[in-house]
Design a protein around this motif. Structure first.
Motif, PDB file in Angstrom:
ATOM      1  N   LYS A 114     -32.542  83.056  30.524  1.00 19.30           N
ATOM      2  CA  LYS A 114     -32.680  82.205  31.714  1.00 19.30           C
ATOM      3  C   LYS A 114     -33.858  82.695  32.567  1.00 19.30           C
ATOM      4  O   LYS A 114     -34.705  81.907  32.992  1.00 19.30           O
ATOM      5  CB  LYS A 114     -31.374  82.244  32.510  1.00 19.30           C
ATOM      6  CG  LYS A 114     -31.163  81.032  33.397  1.00 19.30           C
ATOM      7  CD  LYS A 114     -29.793  81.102  34.059  1.00 19.30           C
ATOM      8  CE  LYS A 114     -29.888  80.663  35.504  1.00 19.30           C
ATOM      9  NZ  LYS A 114     -28.687  81.012  36.267  1.00 19.30           N
ATOM     10  N   GLU A 115     -33.898  84.010  32.752  1.00 18.66           N
ATOM     11  CA  GLU A 115     -34.949  84.580  33.606  1.00 18.66           C
ATOM     12  C   GLU A 115     -36.335  84.306  33.022  1.00 18.66           C
ATOM     13  O   GLU A 115     -37.270  83.985  33.747  1.00 18.66           O
ATOM     14  CB  GLU A 115     -34.725  86.091  33.745  1.00 18.66           C
ATOM     15  CG  GLU A 115     -35.681  86.752  34.743  1.00 18.66           C
ATOM     16  CD  GLU A 115     -35.827  88.246  34.511  1.00 18.66           C
ATOM     17  OE1 GLU A 115     -34.831  88.882  34.115  1.00 18.66           O
ATOM     18  OE2 GLU A 115     -36.945  88.764  34.726  1.00 18.66           O
ATOM     19  N   LEU A 116     -36.473  84.453  31.697  1.00 16.54           N
ATOM     20  CA  LEU A 116     -37.785  84.304  31.057  1.00 16.54           C
ATOM     21  C   LEU A 116     -38.077  82.865  30.642  1.00 16.54           C
ATOM     22  O   LEU A 116     -39.165  82.552  30.180  1.00 16.54           O
ATOM     23  CB  LEU A 116     -37.888  85.225  29.840  1.00 16.54           C
ATOM     24  CG  LEU A 116     -37.657  86.717  30.107  1.00 16.54           C
ATOM     25  CD1 LEU A 116     -37.785  87.510  28.812  1.00 16.54           C
ATOM     26  CD2 LEU A 116     -38.667  87.243  31.138  1.00 16.54           C
ATOM     27  N   GLU A 117     -37.066  81.995  30.804  1.00 18.29           N
ATOM     28  CA  GLU A 117     -37.203  80.577  30.437  1.00 18.29           C
ATOM     29  C   GLU A 117     -37.556  80.395  28.966  1.00 18.29           C
ATOM     30  O   GLU A 117     -38.532  79.739  28.612  1.00 18.29           O
ATOM     31  CB  GLU A 117     -38.224  79.874  31.350  1.00 18.29           C
ATOM     32  CG  GLU A 117     -37.746  79.829  32.789  1.00 18.29           C
ATOM     33  CD  GLU A 117     -38.804  79.280  33.768  1.00 18.29           C
ATOM     34  OE1 GLU A 117     -39.754  78.627  33.291  1.00 18.29           O
ATOM     35  OE2 GLU A 117     -38.636  79.493  34.970  1.00 18.29           O
ATOM     36  N   VAL A 118     -36.771  81.043  28.100  1.00 20.30           N
ATOM     37  CA  VAL A 118     -36.936  80.849  26.656  1.00 20.30           C
ATOM     38  C   VAL A 118     -35.599  80.413  26.047  1.00 20.30           C
ATOM     39  O   VAL A 118     -34.538  80.747  26.570  1.00 20.30           O
ATOM     40  CB  VAL A 118     -37.424  82.135  25.938  1.00 20.30           C
ATOM     41  CG1 VAL A 118     -38.851  82.477  26.346  1.00 20.30           C
ATOM     42  CG2 VAL A 118     -36.504  83.313  26.215  1.00 20.30           C
ATOM     43  N   ASN A 119     -35.684  79.660  24.961  1.00 22.58           N
ATOM     44  CA  ASN A 119     -34.468  79.207  24.277  1.00 22.58           C
ATOM     45  C   ASN A 119     -33.838  80.302  23.431  1.00 22.58           C
ATOM     46  O   ASN A 119     -32.628  80.323  23.243  1.00 22.58           O
ATOM     47  CB  ASN A 119     -34.778  78.009  23.380  1.00 22.58           C
ATOM     48  CG  ASN A 119     -35.076  76.783  24.202  1.00 22.58           C
ATOM     49  OD1 ASN A 119     -34.529  76.627  25.287  1.00 22.58           O
ATOM     50  ND2 ASN A 119     -35.974  75.950  23.709  1.00 22.58           N
ATOM     51  N   VAL A 136     -38.579  89.624  23.025  1.00 22.98           N
ATOM     52  CA  VAL A 136     -38.976  88.240  23.283  1.00 22.98           C
ATOM     53  C   VAL A 136     -40.089  87.877  22.308  1.00 22.98           C
ATOM     54  O   VAL A 136     -40.895  88.724  21.946  1.00 22.98           O
ATOM     55  CB  VAL A 136     -39.517  88.122  24.728  1.00 22.98           C
ATOM     56  CG1 VAL A 136     -39.905  86.695  25.046  1.00 22.98           C
ATOM     57  CG2 VAL A 136     -38.484  88.628  25.720  1.00 22.98           C
ATOM     58  N   GLN A 137     -40.134  86.615  21.906  1.00 22.38           N
ATOM     59  CA  GLN A 137     -41.199  86.170  21.009  1.00 22.38           C
ATOM     60  C   GLN A 137     -42.545  86.231  21.735  1.00 22.38           C
ATOM     61  O   GLN A 137     -42.694  85.703  22.835  1.00 22.38           O
ATOM     62  CB  GLN A 137     -40.914  84.729  20.546  1.00 22.38           C
ATOM     63  CG  GLN A 137     -41.852  84.187  19.484  1.00 22.38           C
ATOM     64  CD  GLN A 137     -41.836  84.971  18.181  1.00 22.38           C
ATOM     65  OE1 GLN A 137     -42.704  85.819  17.945  1.00 22.38           O
ATOM     66  NE2 GLN A 137     -40.855  84.703  17.338  1.00 22.38           N
ATOM     67  N   ASN A 138     -43.505  86.873  21.098  1.00 20.84           N
ATOM     68  CA  ASN A 138     -44.874  86.963  21.588  1.00 20.84           C
ATOM     69  C   ASN A 138     -45.598  85.723  21.056  1.00 20.84           C
ATOM     70  O   ASN A 138     -45.626  85.485  19.842  1.00 20.84           O
ATOM     71  CB  ASN A 138     -45.464  88.265  21.023  1.00 20.84           C
ATOM     72  CG  ASN A 138     -46.920  88.494  21.356  1.00 20.84           C
ATOM     73  OD1 ASN A 138     -47.701  87.566  21.471  1.00 20.84           O
ATOM     74  ND2 ASN A 138     -47.275  89.772  21.491  1.00 20.84           N
ATOM     75  N   ALA A 139     -46.181  84.926  21.958  1.00 20.37           N
ATOM     76  CA  ALA A 139     -46.816  83.659  21.538  1.00 20.37           C
ATOM     77  C   ALA A 139     -47.914  83.897  20.498  1.00 20.37           C
ATOM     78  O   ALA A 139     -48.108  83.077  19.598  1.00 20.37           O
ATOM     79  CB  ALA A 139     -47.382  82.924  22.756  1.00 20.37           C
ATOM     80  N   LEU A 140     -48.604  85.015  20.604  1.00 23.90           N
ATOM     81  CA  LEU A 140     -49.671  85.308  19.638  1.00 23.90           C
ATOM     82  C   LEU A 140     -49.105  85.570  18.244  1.00 23.90           C
ATOM     83  O   LEU A 140     -49.653  85.099  17.251  1.00 23.90           O
ATOM     84  CB  LEU A 140     -50.493  86.516  20.095  1.00 23.90           C
ATOM     85  CG  LEU A 140     -51.352  86.312  21.336  1.00 23.90           C
ATOM     86  CD1 LEU A 140     -52.101  87.595  21.677  1.00 23.90           C
ATOM     87  CD2 LEU A 140     -52.349  85.194  21.119  1.00 23.90           C
TER      88      LEU A 140
END
Lengths: 467, 467
Positions: free
Chosen positions: B275-280, A222-226
Motif C-alpha cells: 500500500k505504501e509503495l503503491e505496488v500490486n 520490491v520489483q526494480n523497474a530496470l
C-alpha cells in the motif's frame, strides 16, 4: 552521348552545392516537436526551388503532421509520367558531441558533403531537381512528364502520406515511381535496389513503485523497474538471435534459389564489414548469411533504453521507471499491424510481477519487393551501367521507406529505387555525408534515365499496363 | 527527570531549525565533481558550528577526496568516551522535476522539514551538536567525553575514511561509537538498529561498432550494444530472484532461530508495504520473507541504465554504446572485494560476442551486525523507551553505512545505530524529509543516553573491555 549534360553539370557544380547547402542548413527534424517550424521551412525551401526551376502547380498540402509538397510539369505529350518521391525531413542529430562539424552547417571535406540529410534524403532528392532544371535550360523541355511528391514525415514512418496518396490517386497518376533514398554496396559499383524491409516500432514504459526507492532500504523486496525491463527485453531474442515473439516468423517467405544466386554473385565479405565497423565479430540470427540477415530476414532491435541514475559515480537508487524504444524490420509477407499485435501480446505475457507496462505504437511500414525484371527497372540499370561503366548490381536493402509499399498497393506502378548513397555515409548517425562523386554521377544517370525511359516503356507496353 | 532539557529544546526549537536549514541549503553532493566546492562549504559550516557550541580541537583533515572534520571535548574525567560519527555529504537530487520544493531550499510542511540531507544525514548529525550545545549551556559540562567525526564521502562509499581511521586510532580512541543515520519502522515506534548490509557497486560500459549504425542497414548483422547489455544484466538473476553470480551466496550466513523470532515479533505487514509503495506485488528472492529480503539477504540491483535514443518518437538507430550501474547489498560474511571479483568474472563470462565490456568499481562497504545485548546498546534502548514511552524494537536495516564495519574492525568498539528516520522519508529519492517530531524526541533521547551511559558501562566494565 549527344544528350549527356556533363559539361553543364560541371559548369554548375559549385552553384548546385551552394544551393544544396542552403537546404541542408535547415534543421527539419520531423520527430522533434521543437523543430516543427524548421520542417515548415524545409518544405518552403523546396517549394521555392521547384517554382524557380520551372515546375508547375507547385503546392503545399497540409496534413495532420508535416506538409506534403507537390509539383508537376506535364508537357511531354504521349510520353510516360514519372513520379519522383523524396523527403525533406531528417533524423535527430544526437549524440551531437560525436559530430566533427555542425550537422546543420554543411562542410565539404575530401569531396564529401557533411550534414544531417546530406545523403538521407535532401542530397539525393535535390539531384532530381537539378536534372529537371538542366534539361529545361539546355533542351527547353523534359523528355517525360514529371511529378514531384516531397514529404516531411519519412523519418517518422510517413504517418500521413498513405491517406494523401489514397485521396489523390488522380493527381499522382503515373507510369513509374522513382525514389533516390537508398545506396550502392561499394564505391564505383552502382546498385539498383529492388527490395526493402518494412518497419514496426514501439515504446515500452515500465512503472513500478510510486517513486524511486532507496536500494538498501527496499532492495530485495520490491520489483526494480530496470530489472523488469531488462528481463522483458532479453526475452525478445534467444542466444541464437532468433526472435522469440510467438508467430513472428509465420509469414516470412523463404528465399528463392534465384535470389540466393544473386546474393552469392555479390561476393559480400564479412571480413570487410567487420573491418569497416571495427568489431571482432558479427552477430545475428543463426543459420543465415550476413546479407540475408541484413536484407531478407526480419529483426528486432532496441533503439534506445533508459532509467534510473545516469550521472557520475553511483546513486544507490531502486528506480521505479524504465523505458525502451524498439523497432522491427519486416520482410514479405509480414504485416506491420499484425507484428505490433504480436509484440504487444509478448510484452503482456512477459511482464514480471510488481510492475505495469504501457506500450506506445510509433512507426509502421510494410516491406516491399519489386519485380526487378520490369523494363522501367531494367532501363534504370542500363543508365547506371552507361554512366558508371561497370555492370549494375541488383540488391535488396535492410532499411525501410515506409511509403514504397503503399505506392505499390495504391498506385499499382513499379517503384524504381535509384539510390546513390554509400554504406559508410552514416545514415541516421553522427557525421552523415554524401560522396560528391556519386552526386555528379547521379545527375548524369538520372538525366540518361529520363531520356531512355520512353523507349523502354514503349517496347513493353503490355507489361506496364499489367502492373 | 531532573536532567531532561525538554523546556530548553522547546525554547530553542525555531533557532535550531533555522541553523539546520542553513546547513541543508549547501548542495554538498559528494558524487558530482561540479559540487566539489559545495562539499567544502558543507564541511566549513559544521566546523564553524562545532567551534561555536564549545567543541575543542576542531580540525579539518584533508583526504584524497572530501575532507574529514574532527572535534573533541574531553573534560569528563573517568567517564566513557563517545565518538559521534555523521556525514555532511548528500546524494544527487535528480530527477529534479519530481521535487515539490527546491532540494536545497529547506521547506517545512506538515511538521516535516523537506530538503536533500534532511534525514540522511545532516538532520540527524545536527541533533548531536544541539544536545552538546544544550548540555554545555544548561549544565556547564558534558556527562561524557565526546568526539565528533563528520565526513564528506559516506554517499560514495567512504572511500578515504578507513585509511584515516586506521592512521588515527589514538585520536579516535573511544568506548562507544554512536551513529544516527538509520531509522525506525513506523511513526511513534522507536527502533535500535543492530545490523546493516554492506555494499559493492560498479559500472558496466558496453562498446560495439565504431559508431551508432542505421538499424535498417545493419540490423540483424551486428551486435547491438543495448541487446548485449540487456542480456548481461538479465543473466544476473533468475526468475525466482536468485542471484546467478557463481559463489555469490557462499559466505552468506543462515539466519539464527532467535533472530527469526525477533522478526516475527515485529509483525511486519506485506500488505502495508504494498500500500505504501503503491505496488500490486512485492518481488525478490523466493523462499524468504520480506524482512529477510530487506535485511539479511544480499541483493543485486540495477541503479541506472542508458544507451541509444532517448528523445521523442523513434530513431531507428543501432546503438554502439550501452551503460549500467549496479550495486549489491551484502550480508555477513560476504566480502565486498571478493564480490566485486565474482561480479567481474560473471560479466566476462556472459559478455556476448561482438562487443567489449569495461567494468569500473565504485562503492564498497562490508556488512555489520552488532552484539545487541551489549550494555551500550541496551542503554540506548532504555533511553528510547523513556522518551517515546513504548518498548523499543531491535531491527536490522537493508542499507549500508560503509564505515560501520571498519569501525568494528579497527576501533573494536560497539557501534550504536541510534536512528530517528522513518521509512517514507525518501532517503536518496525526491522530496527527502525528516519528521520534526522525531527531531524533537531525538534531542531528548540523545541527551538521556549521554547521561545514562556512564552508569551502564560502569556496571559492565568487563564486557566493554572485552569488545
Amino acid at each position: 552521348m549527344a544528350n549527356d549534360l556533363s559539361a553543364y553539370f560541371l559548369t554548375n557544380h559549385e552553384r548546385h552545392l551552394n544551393e544544396l547547402s542552403e537546404w541542408l542548413s535547415i534543421p527539419s527534424i520531423s520527430s522533434l516537436s521543437a523543430h516543427k517550424k524548421d520542417t515548415v521551412k524545409g518544405a518552403e525551401w523546396i517549394v521555392r526551388e521547384l517554382k524557380r526551376i520551372g515546375m508547375e502547380k507547385v503546392e503545399v498540402y497540409p496534413t495532420q503532421g508535416h506538409p506534403v509538397v507537390y509539383a508537376e510539369r506535364l508537357h511531354a505529350k504521349e510520353k510516360p509520367t514519372v513520379l519522383v518521391y523524396g523527403h525533406y525531413d531528417v533524423q535527430p542529430v544526437d549524440p551531437l558531441h560525436l559530430w566533427e562539424s555542425d550537422p546543420f552547417k554543411p562542410a565539404i571535406r575530401d569531396n564529401k558533403i557533411y550534414a544531417r540529410g546530406a545523403t538521407d534524403d535532401k542530397g539525393q532528392t535535390f539531384m532530381h531537381l537539378k536534372v529537371v532544371e538542366a534539361l529545361l535550360k539546355e533542351h527547353g523541355e523534359l523528355p517525360v512528364n514529371i511529378k514531384f511528391l516531397i514529404e516531411g514525415e519519412e523519418e517518422i514512418g510517413s504517418i500521413n502520406l498513405p491517406e494523401f496518396v489514397e485521396k489523390n490517386q488522380e493527381l499522382l497518376f503515373t507510369d513509374v515511381i522513382v525514389i533516390s533514398d537508398t545506396g550502392m554496396q561499394e564505391k564505383g559499383q552502382p546498385a539498383l535496389c529492388y527490395g526493402l524491409r518494412g518497419l514496426a516500432g514501439l515504446q515500452i514504459d515500465v512503472k513500478g513503485a510510486k517513486g524511486d526507492l532507496h536500494s538498501g532500504q527496499f532492495g530485495g523486496a520490491v520489483q526494480n523497474a530496470l530489472h523488469a525491463l531488462v528481463h522483458l527485453l532479453d526475452s525478445f531474442r534467444n542466444e541464437d538471435g532468433v526472435i522469440q515473439v510467438e508467430r513472428f516468423y509465420d509469414k516470412v517467405k523463404d528465399l528463392e534459389d534465384e535470389e540466393k544466386k544473386v546474393h552469392d554473385s555479390l561476393q559480400f565479405s564479412d571480413k570487410e564489414l567487420k573491418k569497416e565497423l571495427e568489431v571482432n565479430d558479427l552477430a545475428g540470427e543463426k543459420g543465415f548469411s550476413t546479407l540475408e540477415r541484413m536484407w531478407v530476414r526480419p529483426t528486432l532491435e532496441i533503439n534506445g533504453m533508459w532509467g534510473g541514475y545516469q550521472g557520475e559515480g553511483l546513486k544507490t537508487v531502486l528506480p521505479n521507471e524504465a523505458h525502451a524504444k524498439i523497432t522491427c524490420r519486416l520482410v514479405p509477407d509480414q504485416d506491420p499491424d499484425e507484428i505490433i499485435r504480436l509484440l504487444t501480446a509478448h510484452i503482456e505475457a512477459h511482464t514480471p510481477a510488481g510492475v505495469t507496462v504501457a506500450v506506445t505504437v510509433y512507426d509502421k511500414g510494410a516491406p516491399y519487393v519489386a519485380p526487378y525484371d520490369h523494363p522501367a527497372i531494367q532501363a534504370a540499370g542500363r543508365s547506371y551501367e552507361k554512366i558508371y561503366d561497370v555492370p549494375v548490381q541488383y540488391i535488396r536493402r535492410g532499411g525501410t521507406i515506409p511509403i514504397v509499399a503503399e505506392f505499390d498497393q495504391i498506385l499499382k506502378k513499379p517503384v524504381v529505387l535509384m539510390g546513390f548513397g554509400l554504406p559508410g555515409e552514416n545514415f541516421h548517425a553522427p557525421n552523415e555525408h554524401f560522396h560528391l562523386e556519386n552526386f555528379d554521377y547521379g545527375l548524369r544517370v538520372i538525366t540518361d534515365y529520363l531520356q531512355e525511359l520512353p523507349k523502354a516503356l514503349e517496347k513493353s507496353n503490355d507489361l506496364t499496363q499489367k502492373l
